[in-house]
Design a protein around this motif. Structure first.
Motif, PDB file in Angstrom:
ATOM      1  N   ALA A 173       1.334  -8.211  -4.084  1.00 50.86           N
ATOM      2  CA  ALA A 173       0.097  -7.742  -3.435  1.00 50.86           C
ATOM      3  C   ALA A 173      -0.990  -8.794  -3.627  1.00 50.86           C
ATOM      4  N   GLU A 174      -1.953  -8.775  -2.718  1.00 54.75           N
ATOM      5  CA  GLU A 174      -3.113  -9.671  -2.848  1.00 54.75           C
ATOM      6  C   GLU A 174      -4.421  -8.891  -2.750  1.00 54.75           C
ATOM      7  N   MET A 175      -4.332  -7.597  -2.693  1.00 58.00           N
ATOM      8  CA  MET A 175      -5.504  -6.720  -2.716  1.00 58.00           C
ATOM      9  C   MET A 175      -4.995  -5.297  -2.488  1.00 58.00           C
ATOM     10  N   PHE A 176      -5.901  -4.337  -2.592  1.00 53.50           N
ATOM     11  CA  PHE A 176      -5.513  -2.959  -2.295  1.00 53.50           C
ATOM     12  C   PHE A 176      -4.915  -2.888  -0.894  1.00 53.50           C
ATOM     13  N   GLY A 177      -3.862  -2.115  -0.749  1.00 55.33           N
ATOM     14  CA  GLY A 177      -3.306  -1.867   0.578  1.00 55.33           C
ATOM     15  C   GLY A 177      -2.377  -2.945   1.079  1.00 55.33           C
ATOM     16  N   SER A 178      -2.114  -3.965   0.242  1.00 54.93           N
ATOM     17  CA  SER A 178      -1.301  -5.083   0.746  1.00 54.93           C
ATOM     18  C   SER A 178       0.071  -5.144   0.082  1.00 54.93           C
ATOM     19  N   LEU A 179       0.433  -4.120  -0.661  1.00 52.01           N
ATOM     20  CA  LEU A 179       1.710  -4.138  -1.384  1.00 52.01           C
ATOM     21  C   LEU A 179       2.866  -4.362  -0.400  1.00 52.01           C
ATOM     22  N   THR A 180       3.650  -5.396  -0.672  1.00 49.55           N
ATOM     23  CA  THR A 180       4.762  -5.740   0.211  1.00 49.55           C
ATOM     24  C   THR A 180       6.013  -5.948  -0.635  1.00 49.55           C
ATOM     25  N   GLY A 182      -2.962   0.294   6.390  1.00 50.55           N
ATOM     26  CA  GLY A 182      -2.956  -0.255   7.744  1.00 50.55           C
ATOM     27  C   GLY A 182      -1.590  -0.165   8.394  1.00 50.55           C
ATOM     28  N   SER A 183      -0.870   0.924   8.114  1.00 50.37           N
ATOM     29  CA  SER A 183       0.481   1.068   8.669  1.00 50.37           C
ATOM     30  C   SER A 183       0.493   1.687  10.058  1.00 50.37           C
ATOM     31  N   ILE A 184      -0.662   2.105  10.538  1.00 51.67           N
ATOM     32  CA  ILE A 184      -0.729   2.782  11.837  1.00 51.67           C
ATOM     33  C   ILE A 184      -1.505   1.894  12.806  1.00 51.67           C
ATOM     34  N   LEU A 202       1.165   4.481  16.915  1.00 52.91           N
ATOM     35  CA  LEU A 202       2.465   4.446  16.251  1.00 52.91           C
ATOM     36  C   LEU A 202       2.310   4.202  14.760  1.00 52.91           C
ATOM     37  N   ILE A 203       3.302   4.664  14.000  1.00 54.77           N
ATOM     38  CA  ILE A 203       3.376   4.370  12.565  1.00 54.77           C
ATOM     39  C   ILE A 203       4.440   3.304  12.368  1.00 54.77           C
ATOM     40  N   ASP A 204       4.075   2.221  11.717  1.00 58.52           N
ATOM     41  CA  ASP A 204       5.025   1.154  11.406  1.00 58.52           C
ATOM     42  C   ASP A 204       5.969   1.689  10.315  1.00 58.52           C
ATOM     43  N   GLN A 205       7.199   1.937  10.720  1.00 53.74           N
ATOM     44  CA  GLN A 205       8.140   2.580   9.792  1.00 53.74           C
ATOM     45  C   GLN A 205       8.603   1.647   8.672  1.00 53.74           C
ATOM     46  N   GLU A 206       8.329   0.380   8.805  1.00 54.35           N
ATOM     47  CA  GLU A 206       8.671  -0.557   7.735  1.00 54.35           C
ATOM     48  C   GLU A 206       7.550  -0.605   6.701  1.00 54.35           C
ATOM     49  N   ARG A 207       6.349  -0.451   7.174  1.00 55.42           N
ATOM     50  CA  ARG A 207       5.187  -0.629   6.309  1.00 55.42           C
ATOM     51  C   ARG A 207       4.763   0.671   5.613  1.00 55.42           C
TER      52      ARG A 207
END
Lengths: 286, 363
Positions: free
Chosen positions: A209-216, B156-158, B168-173
């Protein structure tokens, strides 16, 4: 006086034996460190056994957690306030065991039903630690993430044990037809969402991650671990290889580490969590 | 209005028109959607399209009364809404005003179905504290211009597609935090416990890309629906069927516009429901819309346009009514369908003399 002496000797011996026995039975004094010391393990790492004796050899660090109230959505009611941490490594793998009190085991997913979860965060690479709030742009962190739900095999049956048998056409389809149907009826599975599929099928995910909401999620992240809920507490092992931490945890060197815990019963999920306000010092034994 | 992201309208926005007065709640639309998209494990309770009996039917339970109650009493000034939306009445620490249904709120897909009470002959009736009216409300995702679900997601998945406005909802994210379930005031996002992700109506975008209407529109046996494209008011075209009913005649109205999401499904309100209820659901234009609908039989354009509802599986971009015939074209200018503005009536004698049988009137 011989009589007295005769009586005294066995008595002393008995007292000595009793003292030894009492010492053996007494719980070991827990050494609390102000940092996380990851001991080099003498034998194999108990990656799937949070209750293994080997964990007792590692000193404990108690991390204080506070509610995430920096960015919305915030945790409105405080959850798990403390987590106890022990660490072991074998030169290749690094494992941390998190332990916290939680009377309600939450291992299910459902509408408004959330699982218990925990995470350990490391700065990626060496140098100054980035923001403890999941890093910052240009200052990435690596995160080990465990969810109790990832240990539940058949979620639907766990949620509804008495549900009638149901036929799912796409599950009996084959080949290309199955792929087409899976895309429609289980799209997250089709795109290999980490909630469905993780490397090695472990209940632990390695992400960046690089900030809130960016978890990959890192698709090649090597992880292992397991959580066990017993006697009103969770003990969870989260493990990855030292290589995966990219220099942030190396034997003989100091690093940083932070923690987060989600209480499913309190509807904690995502940003609604209890987390470290500051980095803790991480020492990996040489 | 406040919104967490900068406004960014799609290049064009798909929209639906629904004539509530014609719906019989056969649920063919619901089943068409169900078999197409939500027949998988963990999707059992999902109805991306549902039809509920108003005022006491809900899916999930109490979704509309709950959000209206949370929002509280707000004010209209004529046709202008001056109250707060779900993006302004945000509690501290939240992204939008919302709530999340419990699992049991999904237990009954149409609680209160067909529930009605009125006096019967000689006053012999079980008395219930409700009035003598009900109607069916067909609902899909509104593919809002300012989606509550999109605003709620911390990851930000939508996203909203630029080419057609489908949300749409990004089903990967997606990580299954269920913030979107909480944030959608229409409760049209569902959590899948078997994949740990949230899912929603996709507008049948693969069909839409081929110029075809969505499954729930195509399957409607009551010819309740028409799918098209809605313009901004300033760009409204009189020959666009959606623009004509939404902007020109103001007969097709958004559902709970006061929430501020700018929904893109539009309803011709029912003609037999008290104004106060209609205004709460469809805004201040509802009584005027009902009056126009009552007179539609005498309006050749309206008569022709309503005859086009459910007349083709293709998306209608343009229409014309002339000489009692309604014609529809797609966005390439190809003629799609041609229908009489007044449906012909055939009367069959009670006795078929050819086969020597009496006919039963079963419908």
């Amino acid at each position: 006086m011989s009589t007295t002496d005769d009586n005294t000797l066995p008595r002393r011996a008995a007292l000595a034996l009793a003292a030894v026995a009492a010492a053996a039975c007494r719980p070991k004094r827990v050494l609390h460190l102000d940092h996380v010391l990851v001991k080099r393990a003498a034998g194999a790492l108990p990656l799937k056994d949070p209750g293994a004796e080997a964990w007792a050899d590692a000193p404990e660090h108690e991390a204080t957690l506070s509610a995430q109230r920096v960015a919305p959505p915030m945790l409105q009611e405080p959850g798990i306030p403390k987590v106890r941490v022990r660490g072991l490594h074998d030169g290749t793998w690094l494992a941390l065991r998190l332990e916290w009190d939680d009377r309600s085991k939450s291992a299910l997913y459902g509408p408004s039903i959330f699982p218990d979860a925990a995470a350990v965060q490391f700065p990626r690479g060496e140098g100054a630690a980035p923001s403890v709030m999941m890093g910052h742009p240009g200052g990435p962190v690596r995160i080990l993430y465990w969810k109790a739900a990832w240990q539940t095999d058949d979620m639907l049956t766990a949620l509804h044990p008495n549900r009638p048998p149901t036929h799912y056409p796409y599950e009996v389809a084959t080949g290309e037809h199955r792929a087409t149907m899976e895309r429609e009826y289980a799209p997250a599975r089709f795109v290999h969402n980490p909630n469905v599929e993780r490397p090695n099928n472990a209940p632990v995910l390695l992400a960046e991650a690089e900030m809130f909401g960016s978890l990959t999620a890192l698709p090649d992240g090597r992880t292992d671990g397991k959580g066990v809920h017993e006697n009103g507490r969770w003990r969870v092992v989260l493990a990855t290889t030292l290589e995966m931490l990219q220099g942030s945890a190396r034997p003989g060197r100091d690093g940083s580490v932070a923690f987060a815990v989600w209480d499913g019963a309190g509807k904690n999920a995502g940003a609604r969590k209890m987390r470290s306000d500051n980095w803790a010092r991480l020492v990996v034994e040489a | 209005m406040e919104y967490p992201y900068e406004g960014s309208r799609p290049r064009r926005q798909f929209a639906g028109l629904f004539d509530i007065n014609k719906c019989i709640a056969c649920q063919t639309c619901s089943l068409a959607c169900k078999t197409t998209w939500t027949s998988g494990r963990g999707q059992e309770y999902m109805f991306w399209n549902n039809v509920e009996s108003k005022p006491r039917g809900f899916y999930p339970l109490g979704y509309d009364v709950n959000i209206l109650n949370l929002l509280g009493e707000q004010a209209w000034s004529g046709q202008r809404y001056e109250g707060r939306t779900i993006f302004e009445a945000v509690p501290e620490g939240e992204r939008v005003l919302g709530w999340r249904p419990a699992e049991e709120d999904y237990a009954h897909p149409n609680l209160g179905e067909d529930e009605i009470h009125g006096s019967i002959e000689r006053g012999k009736a079980l008395s219930l504290p409700q009035e003598n009216w009900m109607f069916y409300l067909m609902r899909t995702c509104n593919h809002c211009t300012y989606p509550g679900c999109l605003a709620s997601c911390p990851r930000g998945s939508i996203y909203k597609r630029a080419e057609d406005g489908v949300v749409l909802i990004d089903q990967e994210r997606c990580r299954g935090y269920q913030e979107c379930v909480r944030g959608c005031p229409y409760k049209k996002v569902y959590f899948n416990p078997c994949t740990g992700t949230s899912e929603k109506c996709v507008g049948c975008y693969p069909k839409m890309e081929q110029g075809e209407v969505s499954q729930c529109f195509a399957a409607c046996i009551g010819k309740v629906r028409l799918q098209g494209w809605v313009s901004q008011p300033a760009q409204a075209r009189e020959d666009n069927p959606v623009d004509y009913l939404v902007h020109v005649r103001k007969m097709a109205l958004p559902y709970m516009p006061q929430l501020g999401t700018e929904p893109n499904m539009f309803y011709v309100p029912p003609i037999h429901v008290p104004d106060a209820f209609l205004v709460q659901l469809f805004g201040p234009n509802a009584p005027a819309a009902v009056r126009q609908y009552r007179e539609a039989k005498d309006d050749p354009v309206l008569r022709g346009l309503f005859a086009l509802f459910g007349s083709t599986d293709k998306i209608i971009s343009r229409f014309q009514v002339a000489n009692e015939v309604a014609v529809a074209w797609d966005d390439q200018g190809r003629e799609l369908v041609r229908v009489p503005a007044r449906e012909p009536v055939f009367t069959r004698p009670a006795v078929d003399r050819l086969y020597q049988i009496r006919r039963q009137n079963t419908t």
